[in-house]
Design a protein around this motif. Structure first.
Motif, short mmCIF file in Angstrom:
data_model
loop_
_atom_site.label_atom_id
_atom_site.label_comp_id
_atom_site.label_asym_id
_atom_site.label_seq_id
_atom_site.Cartn_x
_atom_site.Cartn_y
_atom_site.Cartn_z
N PHE A 348 0.82 -1.20 0.00
CA PHE A 348 0.00 0.00 0.00
C PHE A 348 0.87 1.26 0.00
O PHE A 348 0.51 2.27 -0.60
CB PHE A 348 -0.92 0.01 1.22
CG PHE A 348 -1.80 -1.20 1.34
CD1 PHE A 348 -2.10 -2.01 0.24
CD2 PHE A 348 -2.33 -1.56 2.57
CE1 PHE A 348 -2.90 -3.13 0.36
CE2 PHE A 348 -3.15 -2.67 2.70
CZ PHE A 348 -3.42 -3.46 1.61
N SER A 349 2.01 1.18 0.67
CA SER A 349 2.89 2.36 0.74
C SER A 349 3.46 2.74 -0.61
O SER A 349 3.88 3.88 -0.82
CB SER A 349 4.03 2.10 1.72
OG SER A 349 4.97 1.17 1.19
N ALA A 350 3.49 1.77 -1.54
CA ALA A 350 4.07 2.02 -2.86
C ALA A 350 3.04 2.50 -3.87
O ALA A 350 3.40 2.93 -4.96
CB ALA A 350 4.73 0.75 -3.38
N ALA A 385 -11.19 -1.90 1.04
CA ALA A 385 -9.88 -2.26 0.49
C ALA A 385 -9.29 -1.12 -0.31
O ALA A 385 -8.09 -0.81 -0.21
CB ALA A 385 -10.02 -3.51 -0.38
N ALA A 386 -10.11 -0.45 -1.13
CA ALA A 386 -9.62 0.68 -1.92
C ALA A 386 -9.16 1.82 -1.01
O ALA A 386 -8.16 2.49 -1.29
CB ALA A 386 -10.71 1.16 -2.87
N ARG A 387 -9.88 2.03 0.08
CA ARG A 387 -9.48 3.07 1.03
C ARG A 387 -8.15 2.72 1.69
O ARG A 387 -7.25 3.55 1.80
CB ARG A 387 -10.55 3.25 2.10
CG ARG A 387 -10.30 4.42 3.04
CD ARG A 387 -11.23 4.39 4.23
NE ARG A 387 -10.95 3.27 5.13
CZ ARG A 387 -9.95 3.27 6.02
NH1 ARG A 387 -9.13 4.31 6.12
NH2 ARG A 387 -9.78 2.23 6.79
N LEU A 388 -8.00 1.46 2.11
CA LEU A 388 -6.77 1.03 2.77
C LEU A 388 -5.58 1.10 1.82
O LEU A 388 -4.49 1.52 2.21
CB LEU A 388 -6.93 -0.40 3.30
CG LEU A 388 -7.89 -0.60 4.47
CD1 LEU A 388 -8.14 -2.08 4.70
CD2 LEU A 388 -7.32 0.05 5.73
N ALA A 389 -5.79 0.67 0.58
CA ALA A 389 -4.69 0.62 -0.38
C ALA A 389 -4.40 1.99 -0.99
O ALA A 389 -3.29 2.22 -1.49
CB ALA A 389 -5.01 -0.37 -1.49
#
Length: 496
Positions: A348-350, A385-389
């Motif tokens: 997610f950080s990338a 999931a979209a929010r987290l990623a």
């Protein structure tokens, strides 16, 4: 017009607004019942009909259906699960002058049955004679028509509320689709779904969930201008796996080319160059030795697909990080997702909001552990999931869901079982990457790619293999192009 999908609460609010604007509940009930009767009469010849009526407004609709069918020459029997409990249902029942008897747990002989028991607002499982009737109906050969939603299903999740449920050959709902019509269990129980207009006020601009149709994205589709050249049509690159694991990446590359990307390059480990070269023609080939080489290649791309047979492990992790720093939009699939199963936060950080993750449910569980299980349904799970990623997430399945970090979401209803074949997902990744490379936003590209992919599957039917899909895309694209009157006769440049 985009096709909104409403929750039960949103539909209740639409009804309430209609009443506040002067439409009576009785008028809306008459319109709903007439719409069901009209749908029935279009599909089935007159005969014997049994209408199962519940105590609420769904049952009230059923009494209207009984009246309409009787007036058109049908032999109609109403079976009431309970006395009408709402004022509108009481008035509708009073206007029905035909036979009404208590609900039987066994189907009375008829040519057609109408489930007007509970609809989408049900919150608990079926009980008593209604549950017994639902179980008995599983053996019926005659058609069943459901009003709003087959009884026994949750209108907001499409899930069974208990063991006993009704299933329909035809479901007539009103104003807009509900979530329960779109997610798999409920959708499978609905049969054909008709959305009837009963005159409720439009709610355009307030919904955030839609059916994935061309109406949603076709005005942004990247049709080429007359004077375009290949580099203006987008540069897509696809990362290949090592020797012996190259086919999936080639499928993605070919799909990207077929969907319209002007230049597609397969980035190949040196040891796999000969293997890839033996199978490529219009797709270009470039070697890489290290993640630094990939970074340089990514800087000269508009979009990059990474994951199909890329290999699971640290090498793929390094390769993804190298590409993430280039500014190219990433389509992250298959092995590239699984490579981060021990540390999803690192993935997610990338990412940024221009990237797209394309997991099937197993891959989704690896990078969003427990999210599907603790969510009410897969739409909520994909949105979270979209929010987290911080990226677009596409959860594959018979009811594929696509969500953006801002909460927008769509459900695809044109899926095909013929797409359940090895390599199909690689083609989808290539379609999406090719559309992003041509300038579509990532969310719209994901929506368009999923819809086109499904239409290709439907067009081919039995015997489909992944290699067929790219060659089916031109006919689907031609159909989309034909919907644009301004370009039907213009003739588009092929590039140079």
């Amino acid at each position: 017009m985009s096709r909104e999908i409403l929750t039960v609460a949103e539909m209740t609010q639409a009804d309430r607004q209609a009443v506040e604007q002067g439409l009576s509940i009785d008028l809306l009930m008459d319109r709903a019942g007439f719409a069901v009767a009209e749908a029935v009469m279009k599909r089935f010849p007159p005969g014997r009909a049994v209408i199962w009526c519940g105590p609420g407004n769904n049952g009230g609709d059923g009494y209207v259906v009984a009246r309409c069918l009787h007036d058109k020459g049908w032999s109609v029997r109403v079976e009431a699960a309970a006395a009408p409990a709402t004022e509108a249902a009481k008035r509708a029942a009073a206007l029905w002058k035909g036979e009404t008897v208590p609900l039987s747990p066994s189907p009375f002989p008829a040519d057609l049955y109408v489930d007007a028991l509970f609809g989408a607002g049900l919150s608990r499982g079926l009980e008593g004679d209604v549950a017994k009737l639902a179980c008995a109906c599983a053996q019926l050969n005659e058609p069943v028509v459901a009003i709003d939603l087959p009884s026994g299903f949750n209108g907001d999740t499409g899930r069974r509320l208990g063991e006993a449920v009704f299933c329909a050959d035809l479901t007539v709902t009103f104003h807009r689709l509900k979530v329960g019509h779109c997610l798999y269990e409920g959708r499978a129980a609905c049969g054909e779904v008709v959305v009837a207009d009963i005159g409720l006020p439009a709610s355009e601009g307030t919904a955030s969930l839609f059916e994935n149709t061309p109406d949603l994205w076709e005005r942004h589709f990247p049709w080429p201008a007359l004077n375009v050249h290949k580099y203006q049509r987008g540069r897509l690159k696809v990362v290949s796996g090592d020797a012996g694991k190259t086919g999936a990446a080639r499928l993605a590359a070919r799909a990207g080319l077929r969907i319209g990307a002007g230049v597609v390059t397969l980035l190949s480990p040196s040891g796999a160059l000969a293997e890839n070269a033996a199978h490529l023609e219009a797709v270009m080939l470039a070697p890489f030795e290290s993640d630094a080489d990939l970074r340089a290649a990514g800087e000269a791309a508009d979009a990059v697909v990474i994951g199909p047979s890329a290999g699971v492990g640290e090498t793929t992790v390094r390769n993804l990080f190298a590409l993430a720093g280039t500014g190219s939009a990433l389509v992250v699939d298959a092995d590239a997702l699984t490579s981060f199963r021990q540390d999803p936060e690192a993935l997610f950080s990338a990412l940024d909001r221009d990237d797209v993750l394309t997991p099937h449910p197993g891959e989704f569980e690896r990078i969003f552990p427990g999210l599907l299980a603790r969510s009410a349904e897969r739409i909520s799970a994909t949105r979270e999931a979209a929010r987290l990623a911080g990226a677009v997430v596409l959860l594959k399945g018979p009811d594929t869901v696509i969500a953006a970090p801002d909460g927008r979401a769509v459900v695809s209803l044109n899926g095909s079982p013929w797409l359940a074949t090895a390599g199909s997902g690689d083609i989808l990744a290539g379609f999406i990457g090719g559309l992003i490379a041509q300038g579509m936003t990532s969310f719209e590209a994901a929506c368009a790619g999923v819809w086109i992919h499904a239409e290709c599957g439907r067009a081919h039917g039995p015997g489909l293999i992944a290699e067929d899909l790219p060659n089916l895309a031109p006919a689907v694209l031609a159909g989309l192009l034909a919907r644009r009157p301004s370009v039907k006769r213009s003739g588009l440049a092929s590039g140079r």
